[in-house]
Enzyme design. Structure first.
Site, PDB file in Angstrom:
ATOM      1  N   GLU A  50       0.873  -1.162   0.000  1.00  0.00           N
ATOM      2  CA  GLU A  50       0.000   0.000   0.000  1.00  0.00           C
ATOM      3  C   GLU A  50       0.920   1.225   0.000  1.00  0.00           C
ATOM      4  OE1 GLU A  50      -2.773   0.224   3.272  1.00  0.00           O
ATOM      5  OE2 GLU A  50      -3.474   2.171   2.557  1.00  0.00           O
ATOM      6  N   ARG A 274       5.095 -12.852   9.814  1.00  0.00           N
ATOM      7  CA  ARG A 274       5.589 -11.502   9.684  1.00  0.00           C
ATOM      8  C   ARG A 274       6.972 -11.402  10.307  1.00  0.00           C
ATOM      9  NH1 ARG A 274       2.120  -7.387   8.705  1.00  0.00           N
ATOM     10  NH2 ARG A 274       3.075  -5.395   9.148  1.00  0.00           N
ATOM     11  N   LYS A 284       4.530   0.813   9.143  1.00  0.00           N
ATOM     12  CA  LYS A 284       4.631   2.070   8.411  1.00  0.00           C
ATOM     13  C   LYS A 284       3.983   3.214   9.189  1.00  0.00           C
ATOM     14  CE  LYS A 284       3.187   0.096   4.619  1.00  0.00           C
ATOM     15  NZ  LYS A 284       2.484  -0.064   3.348  1.00  0.00           N
TER      16      LYS A 284
HETATM   17  P1  ATP Z   1       2.608  -1.976   7.737  1.00  0.00           P
HETATM   18  O1  ATP Z   1       1.836  -2.419   8.928  1.00  0.00           O
HETATM   19  O2  ATP Z   1       4.040  -1.713   8.019  1.00  0.00           O
HETATM   20  O3  ATP Z   1       1.953  -0.868   6.992  1.00  0.00           O
HETATM   21  P2  ATP Z   1       1.447  -3.692   5.843  1.00  0.00           P
HETATM   22  O4  ATP Z   1       1.333  -5.162   5.917  1.00  0.00           O
HETATM   23  O5  ATP Z   1       0.216  -2.910   6.055  1.00  0.00           O
HETATM   24  O6  ATP Z   1       2.612  -3.240   6.790  1.00  0.00           O
HETATM   25  P3  ATP Z   1       1.613  -3.469   3.001  1.00  0.00           P
HETATM   26  O7  ATP Z   1       2.128  -2.346   2.209  1.00  0.00           O
HETATM   27  O8  ATP Z   1       0.168  -3.737   2.969  1.00  0.00           O
HETATM   28  O9  ATP Z   1       2.101  -3.228   4.491  1.00  0.00           O
HETATM   29  O10 ATP Z   1       2.443  -4.786   2.717  1.00  0.00           O
HETATM   30  C1  ATP Z   1       2.856  -5.278   1.471  1.00  0.00           C
HETATM   31  C2  ATP Z   1       3.259  -6.704   1.655  1.00  0.00           C
HETATM   32  O11 ATP Z   1       4.345  -6.798   2.583  1.00  0.00           O
HETATM   33  C3  ATP Z   1       2.133  -7.542   2.226  1.00  0.00           C
HETATM   34  O12 ATP Z   1       2.069  -8.753   1.543  1.00  0.00           O
HETATM   35  C4  ATP Z   1       2.529  -7.723   3.668  1.00  0.00           C
HETATM   36  O13 ATP Z   1       1.976  -8.898   4.192  1.00  0.00           O
HETATM   37  C5  ATP Z   1       4.052  -7.729   3.588  1.00  0.00           C
HETATM   38  N1  ATP Z   1       4.642  -7.303   4.859  1.00  0.00           N
HETATM   39  C6  ATP Z   1       4.447  -6.158   5.520  1.00  0.00           C
HETATM   40  N2  ATP Z   1       5.113  -6.135   6.676  1.00  0.00           N
HETATM   41  C7  ATP Z   1       5.772  -7.314   6.770  1.00  0.00           C
HETATM   42  C8  ATP Z   1       6.635  -7.913   7.743  1.00  0.00           C
HETATM   43  N3  ATP Z   1       6.954  -7.287   8.864  1.00  0.00           N
HETATM   44  N4  ATP Z   1       7.118  -9.136   7.486  1.00  0.00           N
HETATM   45  C9  ATP Z   1       6.816  -9.779   6.344  1.00  0.00           C
HETATM   46  N5  ATP Z   1       6.005  -9.286   5.395  1.00  0.00           N
HETATM   47  C10 ATP Z   1       5.484  -8.059   5.598  1.00  0.00           C
HETATM   48 MG    MG Z   2      -1.432  -2.496   5.062  1.00  0.00          MG
END
Ligand code: ATP
Ligand code: MG
Length: 582
Positions: A50, A274, A284
């Site tokens: 995102e 994760r 983020k």
């Molecule tokens: P954040 O909470 O930091 O915003 P998010 O999961 O909302 O993380 P996205 O941009 O939606 O962030 O994530 C893109 C991809 O990266 C998704 O498939 C997500 O599952 C993966 N991802 C995000 N954070 C992690 C993590 N800490 N470990 C492994 N994969 C991750």
């Molecule tokens: Mg997200």
């Protein structure tokens, strides 16, 4: 040359990612699918960030999986921006994400946006309404929540659940046309208010929201929710293996429900753990808060766990990929020691970083028996791990700087560096013996006068006598001044979220996470070092030229110190287990 070629060329990883080594359960699933000819043997993945912030090291794990596995099976990967939350998304983030994925050494087959599918998603919503599988609800968001029930109680059906198809079609169309205020109505899937899985209790598909979208502008005032956008985007792109983190496990039945009801390409969702790291926040939202509140200098502050932060700090893409491969994937969330990541950084830099000499806290050494107007060049090895890196000349003269720590007027027991009457080796130089000190008014040693043995040039005595210590140095008149920024952990607790009730994670920020050392002296070969170049300062650690550097003011970030606590921990662990086995 296209812009992407240029980026690739500028990246130190143009050679491409290393082959994955660690076995993992997702690889086994894909292997099986290829064997049974599911999806005709095709493997296609996507990385779906995102664009609401910069990528962090947790994303690197997902990127290595998505791109790495597809690559391994001869498939491809789409970079898809999951841009269904117009209020939080920005083009700046889109650009940084592309830069970071490339820097990690990966290239996508297609660059796509969930927002490109808004028309198709809308049509699919209409299709579900026509099939009697979706309805417009007039409950407010709060009411929808109240009606949803609890873990032990089933939810309550909305009074609007049984509207006629015609009425639903009319209301949904009018939602799109902007006839209703934000939040006044929503579109919900008609599934099962008594399902043990909350996500199946008539999940919301569309909400009314007047917000300008970074790509579609004001075309839409209704936006699909994650669950209605994600799986369908996968389907549209014919993604075979859609990897995501474990918190989406409970969403999988809904992911499959939409696919089944719409009769579209059967992408499959696979969840993995994760990445969590000690002393590190990987969210983020929270990283954005640190930037907004000025707790760090920006998204690329070298203390940040963002890809742009660790790049600026001097981490290499190879180190990050090796780390991600080595941690593998599991089905339970855990926490990895930050020391392990640092271990991989050191291991990689040890192979590639050129060695140089730099003195962080200079103490003047005068060699009394060395001619005053003489200077000579000593031959120094650039990288003992890679002899093809060659040698360089380091100037030597009568006045040098050494580290303050490398001299003691009253040495404690076991101190083998320079002290009065003691002989040490200057790396690539001569043996010197300290004779006397000069002090300032405060009684601090400001100069150490030594003698040298001309027969020890290059660092060995012809009579075979040994010294217990080798220290680094720079020639005072040839050295170049520099600033060094030393980083410690950004948080004081292994779990930065561990705060007393009512406090915020920012309470755990380490007030000493940045130390600036001003009067550093580095050997003259570094004079024209460029931003991004990485070096080992002998005996001190790995350092990387910061973009703040200019021709007259070198600035280095300490990437990581030399001491490797992880290697020690590992050794201890294996010693412990082999002990038990006996
Ligand atoms: P954040 O909470 O930091 O915003 P998010 O999961 O909302 O993380 P996205 O941009 O939606 O962030 O994530 C893109 C991809 O990266 C998704 O498939 C997500 O599952 C993966 N991802 C995000 N954070 C992690 C993590 N800490 N470990 C492994 N994969 C991750
Ligand atoms: Mg997200």
């Amino acid at each position: 040359m296209t812009p992407s070629d240029k980026l690739k060329e500028a990246s130190p990883t143009a050679a491409g990612p290393a082959a994955p080594t660690q076995s993992n359960f997702i690889r086994e699933i894909i292997r099986e699918d290829v064997k049974t000819n599911k999806y005709s043997g095709r493997v296609w993945t996507r990385f779906p960030p995102e664009p609401n912030g910069y990528l962090h090291i947790g994303h690197a794990k997902a990127i290595c999986l998505d791109f790495g596995l597809a690559d391994e099976f001869g498939g491809g990967t789409n970079l898809r921006f999951d841009d269904t939350n117009p209020e939080k998304e920005e083009t700046e983030y889109v650009e940084s994400i592309m830069r970071d994925v490339r820097w990690l050494g990966f290239e996508w087959e297609n660059l796509l946006y969930a927002s490109d599918y808004f028309d198709q998603l809308y049509q699919w919503a209409v299709q579900l309404i026509k099939a009697g599988k979706a309805y417009v609800d007039d409950l407010t968001a709060d009411e929808v929540r109240q009606y949803r029930g609890t873990l032990t109680e089933p939810g309550k059906e909305s009074p609007h659940r049984n509207r006629s198809i015609a009425e639903n079609l009319d209301l949904f169309e009018r939602m799109r046309l902007g006839e209703f205020p934000d939040g006044a109505r929503c579109l919900r899937a008609k599934i099962d208010m008594a399902s043990p899985n909350f996500n199946m209790r008539d999940p919301v598909m569309y909400r009314i929201l007047r917000a300008e979208h970074h790509r579609t502008g004001n075309k839409w005032c209704i936006y699909p929710l994650y669950d209605f956008a994600h799986g369908q985007s996968d389907s549209l792109e014919k993604i075979t293996h859609s990897m995501c983190t474990l918190e989406f496990e409970d969403h999988r039945p809904l992911y499959n429900w939409y696919i089944k009801e719409l009769g579209i390409f059967p992408s499959q969702q696979i969840e993995f753990d994760r990445l969590n790291l000690t002393y590190t926040l990987l969210s983020k939202r929270k990283l954005l808060q640190l930037v907004r509140e000025g707790r760090v200098r920006g998204w690329d502050d070298p203390r940040m766990p963002t890809i742009s932060g660790i790049r600026r700090r001097g981490y290499t893409p190879e180190a990050i990929r090796n780390f991600c491969n080595s941690i593998g994937v599991t089905k339970t969330n855990g926490t990895i020691e930050l020391a392990m990541l640092e271990h991989f950084v050191r291991e990689d830099l040890n192979k590639r970083a050129l060695r140089v000499m730099a003195v962080l806290h200079p103490l003047k050494v005068v060699i009394d028996n060395y001619p005053e107007d003489q200077a000579e060049e000593m031959e120094a090895v650039n990288n003992p791990e890679d002899l093809s890196a060659g040698t360089r000349k380091v100037p030597f003269s009568r006045e040098l700087y050494i580290e303050q720590d490398d001299f003691r007027e009253d040495p404690p027991k076991g101190y083998f560096r320079l002290s009065p009457g003691k002989e040490v080796r200057l790396r690539y130089g001569y043996f010197i013996t300290a004779q006397r000190v000069v002090k300032n008014e405060q009684g601090e040693v400001v100069e150490v006068h030594c003698t040298y043995d001309p027969a020890t040039r290059g660092g060995n005595a012809p009579d075979g006598r040994k010294v217990k210590s080798t220290i680094h140095w720079v020639s005072a008149s040839h050295a170049v001044p520099a600033e060094v920024r030393i980083y410690e952990m950004l948080f004081t607790k292994p779990d930065p979220n561990d705060v007393p009730e009512g406090a915020e994670f920012t309470a755990n920020l380490n007030p000493n996470s940045l130390q600036t050392v001003k009067n550093v002296r580095v050997e003259p070969s570094l004079k024209s070092a460029n931003a991004g170049e990485r070096y080992q300062f002998e005996r001190l650690g790995y350092f990387c030229v910061d973009p703040d550097s200019g021709p007259d003011a070198l600035v280095f970030n300490r990437t990581v110190a030399l001491k490797d606590t992880w290697a020690k921990m590992e050794k201890k662990q294996s010693a412990g287990s082999s002990g038990k086995a006996k």
